[in-house]
Design an enzyme around this catalytic site. Structure first.
Site, PDB file in Angstrom:
ATOM      1  N   HIS A 183       0.854  -1.190   0.000  1.00 31.42           N
ATOM      2  CA  HIS A 183       0.000   0.000   0.000  1.00 31.42           C
ATOM      3  C   HIS A 183       0.881   1.226   0.000  1.00 31.42           C
ATOM      4  CE1 HIS A 183      -3.151   2.832   1.118  1.00 31.42           C
ATOM      5  NE2 HIS A 183      -3.982   1.930   0.649  1.00 31.42           N
ATOM      6  N   ASP A 203      -7.930  -5.504  -0.066  1.00 32.37           N
ATOM      7  CA  ASP A 203      -8.408  -6.233  -1.232  1.00 32.37           C
ATOM      8  C   ASP A 203      -7.982  -7.692  -1.235  1.00 32.37           C
ATOM      9  OD1 ASP A 203      -9.836  -4.213  -2.339  1.00 32.37           O
ATOM     10  OD2 ASP A 203      -8.120  -3.356  -3.380  1.00 32.37           O
TER      11      ASP A 203
HETATM   12  N1  ACO Z   1       4.368  -7.407  -4.926  1.00 36.25           N
HETATM   13  C1  ACO Z   1       5.717  -7.418  -5.077  1.00 36.25           C
HETATM   14  N2  ACO Z   1       6.511  -6.333  -4.872  1.00 36.25           N
HETATM   15  C2  ACO Z   1       5.902  -5.192  -4.523  1.00 36.25           C
HETATM   16  C3  ACO Z   1       4.503  -5.097  -4.326  1.00 36.25           C
HETATM   17  C4  ACO Z   1       3.729  -6.263  -4.538  1.00 36.25           C
HETATM   18  N3  ACO Z   1       2.417  -6.265  -4.378  1.00 36.25           N
HETATM   19  N4  ACO Z   1       4.180  -3.837  -3.978  1.00 36.25           N
HETATM   20  C5  ACO Z   1       5.337  -3.148  -3.932  1.00 36.25           C
HETATM   21  N5  ACO Z   1       6.372  -3.962  -4.263  1.00 36.25           N
HETATM   22  C6  ACO Z   1       7.807  -3.621  -4.248  1.00 36.25           C
HETATM   23  C7  ACO Z   1       8.186  -2.764  -5.433  1.00 36.25           C
HETATM   24  O1  ACO Z   1       8.571  -3.540  -6.545  1.00 36.25           O
HETATM   25  C8  ACO Z   1       9.316  -1.948  -4.853  1.00 36.25           C
HETATM   26  O2  ACO Z   1      10.456  -2.780  -4.792  1.00 36.25           O
HETATM   27  P1  ACO Z   1      11.963  -2.141  -4.995  1.00 36.25           P
HETATM   28  O3  ACO Z   1      12.133  -1.217  -3.837  1.00 36.25           O
HETATM   29  O4  ACO Z   1      12.870  -3.321  -4.987  1.00 36.25           O
HETATM   30  O5  ACO Z   1      11.913  -1.412  -6.320  1.00 36.25           O
HETATM   31  C9  ACO Z   1       8.884  -1.688  -3.408  1.00 36.25           C
HETATM   32  O6  ACO Z   1       8.026  -2.818  -3.085  1.00 36.25           O
HETATM   33  C10 ACO Z   1       8.119  -0.400  -3.213  1.00 36.25           C
HETATM   34  O7  ACO Z   1       7.056  -0.378  -4.123  1.00 36.25           O
HETATM   35  P2  ACO Z   1       6.392   0.930  -4.713  1.00 36.25           P
HETATM   36  O8  ACO Z   1       5.932   0.661  -6.123  1.00 36.25           O
HETATM   37  O9  ACO Z   1       7.264   2.108  -4.489  1.00 36.25           O
HETATM   38  O10 ACO Z   1       5.119   1.074  -3.806  1.00 36.25           O
HETATM   39  P3  ACO Z   1       3.922   2.049  -4.089  1.00 36.25           P
HETATM   40  O11 ACO Z   1       3.586   2.671  -2.799  1.00 36.25           O
HETATM   41  O12 ACO Z   1       4.176   2.939  -5.241  1.00 36.25           O
HETATM   42  O13 ACO Z   1       2.756   1.037  -4.560  1.00 36.25           O
HETATM   43  C11 ACO Z   1       0.851  -0.326  -4.602  1.00 36.25           C
HETATM   44  C12 ACO Z   1       1.656   0.706  -3.804  1.00 36.25           C
HETATM   45  C13 ACO Z   1       0.475   0.233  -5.982  1.00 36.25           C
HETATM   46  C14 ACO Z   1      -0.444  -0.622  -3.850  1.00 36.25           C
HETATM   47  C15 ACO Z   1       1.708  -1.609  -4.784  1.00 36.25           C
HETATM   48  O14 ACO Z   1       2.054  -2.121  -3.514  1.00 36.25           O
HETATM   49  C16 ACO Z   1       0.997  -2.675  -5.612  1.00 36.25           C
HETATM   50  O15 ACO Z   1       1.055  -2.631  -6.830  1.00 36.25           O
HETATM   51  N6  ACO Z   1       0.314  -3.660  -4.939  1.00 36.25           N
HETATM   52  C17 ACO Z   1      -0.419  -4.687  -5.645  1.00 36.25           C
HETATM   53  C18 ACO Z   1      -1.752  -4.138  -6.130  1.00 36.25           C
HETATM   54  C19 ACO Z   1      -2.746  -3.928  -5.006  1.00 36.25           C
HETATM   55  O16 ACO Z   1      -2.956  -4.795  -4.164  1.00 36.25           O
HETATM   56  N7  ACO Z   1      -3.398  -2.776  -5.031  1.00 36.25           N
HETATM   57  C20 ACO Z   1      -4.435  -2.411  -4.040  1.00 36.25           C
HETATM   58  C21 ACO Z   1      -4.004  -1.256  -3.199  1.00 36.25           C
HETATM   59  S1  ACO Z   1      -5.140  -0.981  -1.920  1.00 36.25           S
HETATM   60  C22 ACO Z   1      -6.446  -0.224  -2.650  1.00 36.25           C
HETATM   61  O17 ACO Z   1      -6.398   0.420  -3.649  1.00 36.25           O
HETATM   62  C23 ACO Z   1      -7.732  -0.416  -1.965  1.00 36.25           C
END
Ligand code: ACO
Length: 431
Positions: free
Chosen positions: A308, A366
């Site tokens: 998140h 979710d």
């Molecule tokens: N699976 C694997 N790796 C992940 C995930 C994930 N679900 N989420 C983040 N990461 C990793 C990234 O690759 C990144 O790794 P790095 O530092 O080696 O490059 C690190 O964790 C940080 O990730 P960011 O992209 O900077 O996190 P951000 O805050 O931008 O993204 C998000 C948040 C979009 C929710 C992301 O975690 C994601 O895509 N999750 C999966 C989709 C999801 O479940 N969305 C629902 C969100 S809740 C809602 O809307 C109700």
């Protein structure tokens, strides 16, 4: 020296700007750098708004480190057990919990608007038989901008309130009818003798030829999902609604823009993506190998339902919904639902894995909401539409709050231009 300021110094010119620090009720203070262009001739650079507070708001507060979520000051944990979805709607929209009388009046006011104009049914019929309900929802809600000329004055608080109530009331009728259209059932009419959740379930599942038996356990589970998703401060879809609203667009268009943003798998589309992922895993014993792809630097696939932008400790909604998920599956005698077993194994392995621990990636709301919706018999393609149904009150509350601002201005971010430098046009024959 004033401690409540931050000074930004341009080391090239020596010019400096003293920026006031603004403090809210809770949370990180913000640096007010609105005078930056005027004083230093610069803008801030903040892709994806990772550090930007785009507005003042009194609706929802999140502390991502502590896992706190408050609606108008009330913790989500309390609202989840003590309140109803419509009461939460009242709270978000008007700022206070209602008295008995206020609640009765509000419930009646919402019910008054549940019917949709018959002309809208033509819009459904224009969609293919396999259209996604979110595509239909964007289209039908956007089209509604053309149906309610009696509330067009967005500067009029009474008109705004009418639009807010209409949106909350009609969203359930519109969403349920997306499902009915796709499975070839006749369009349903709302039943105002039922509660908000019961009416939605009835419109989803009833058939004209037989009475539909409402299920108390299922209704309670859905009510909780609606409460937990009702608002979440300045997330992508809400910011979209505010951005659209800042241009003084019709509220139905603004909400249609929010629905479009919610659809993405990184946002509300995640509940559907979680189930597709669990189906793809097929068996709990496949989890260990399956999870490797999410850690691969060269792969952009993500473990859906994990991570998140704000919650870096745990998502308080996920904690509540996880418990409810266990309870529901127990009550429905469905604890051995294969998807649930895979989800539990996935959760267990991911939470023990260094990759997810280091990055503070925990299950979000979710991860579990999809399992609950599956257990309730809601088809997969309707999951994000139900999220939209629940979030409508958040969107309209945030939109109304913004419209009350005395100095509302169109939102207009700037950019760092990295394209070609200014150059002369070359006629085609000389290129
Ligand atoms: N699976 C694997 N790796 C992940 C995930 C994930 N679900 N989420 C983040 N990461 C990793 C990234 O690759 C990144 O790794 P790095 O530092 O080696 O490059 C690190 O964790 C940080 O990730 P960011 O992209 O900077 O996190 P951000 O805050 O931008 O993204 C998000 C948040 C979009 C929710 C992301 O975690 C994601 O895509 N999750 C999966 C989709 C999801 O479940 N969305 C629902 C969100 S809740 C809602 O809307 C109700």
């Amino acid at each position: 020296m004033n401690n409540d300021t931050v000074t930004i110094i341009d080391n090239n010119t020596g010019k400096q700007l003293v920026c006031p620090i603004k403090r809210g009720t809770h949370g990180h203070p913000v640096i007010d750098c609105q005078d930056l262009p005027k004083t230093l001739g610069m803008f801030t650079f903040d892709p994806a708004f990772m550090t930007t507070a785009s507005c003042e708001s009194a609706i929802t507060y999140i502390d991502g480190d502590e896992g706190i979520l408050l609606y108008r000051g009330y913790p989500i944990e309390e609202l989840a057990v003590k309140s109803s979805y419509l009461e939460v709607c009242y709270l978000l929209l008007y700022g206070e919990l209602p008295t008995c009388q206020q609640m009765d009046d509000f419930t009646l006011a919402v019910k008054k608007y549940t019917l949709v104009h018959e002309g809208l049914l033509h819009f459904y019929r224009g969609f293919r038989h396999d259209a996604h309900p979110m595509a239909m929802l964007v289209g039908v809600i956007g089209a509604m901008s053309g149906y309610y000329p009696d509330a067009l004055d967005i500067k009029n608080p009474e008109h705004r309130n009418r639009s807010a109530l209409r949106l909350m009331a009609k969203m359930s009728t519109v969403a349920a009818n997306c499902h009915r259209y796709l499975i070839g059932r006749p369009f349903a009419h709302p039943r105002n003798d039922l509660g908000y959740v019961e009416n939605f379930m009835n419109m989803m599942f009833s058939i004209p030829s037989e009475p539909y038996q409402l299920n108390e356990t299922a209704n309670r589970a859905l009510e909780l999902i609606l409460i937990l998703h009702a608002d979440h401060e300045q997330n992508a879809s809400t910011s979209t609604v505010r951005l659209a609203g800042s241009s003084q667009a019709h509220p139905f268009s603004c909400i249609a823009a929010g629905i479009a943003t919610l659809w993405g798998p990184a946002h509300g589309g995640a509940n559907e993506a979680v189930i597709r992922m669990l189906q793809d895993i097929e068996d709990p014993k496949n989890v260990y190998n399956y999870i490797k792809r999410f850690k691969d630097k060269d792969s952009s696939v993500r473990l859906m339902g994990f991570g998140h932008r704000v919650y870096k400790n745990y998502d308080p909604r996920a904690k509540i919904i996880r418990e409810s998920c266990h309870q529901l599956l127990h009550e429905l005698n469905a604890e051995h639902l294969p998807l649930f077993e895979i989800a539990l194994e996935l959760e267990r392995i991911a939470l023990e894995d260094e990759y997810f621990i280091e990055r503070k990636l925990y299950p979000n709301v979710d991860f579990y909401s999809g399992i609950i919706l599956s257990a309730l018999g809601i088809p997969l393609n309707m999951f994000t539409a139900i999220f939209a149904l629940s979030r409508t009150v958040g969107w309209v509350s945030q939109w109304s709050e913004m419209m009350e601002e005395p100095n509302l201005r169109i939102a207009r971010p700037r950019q760092l231009y990295i394209g070609a430098a200014q150059r002369k046009f070359v006629p085609m024959e000389k290129r």
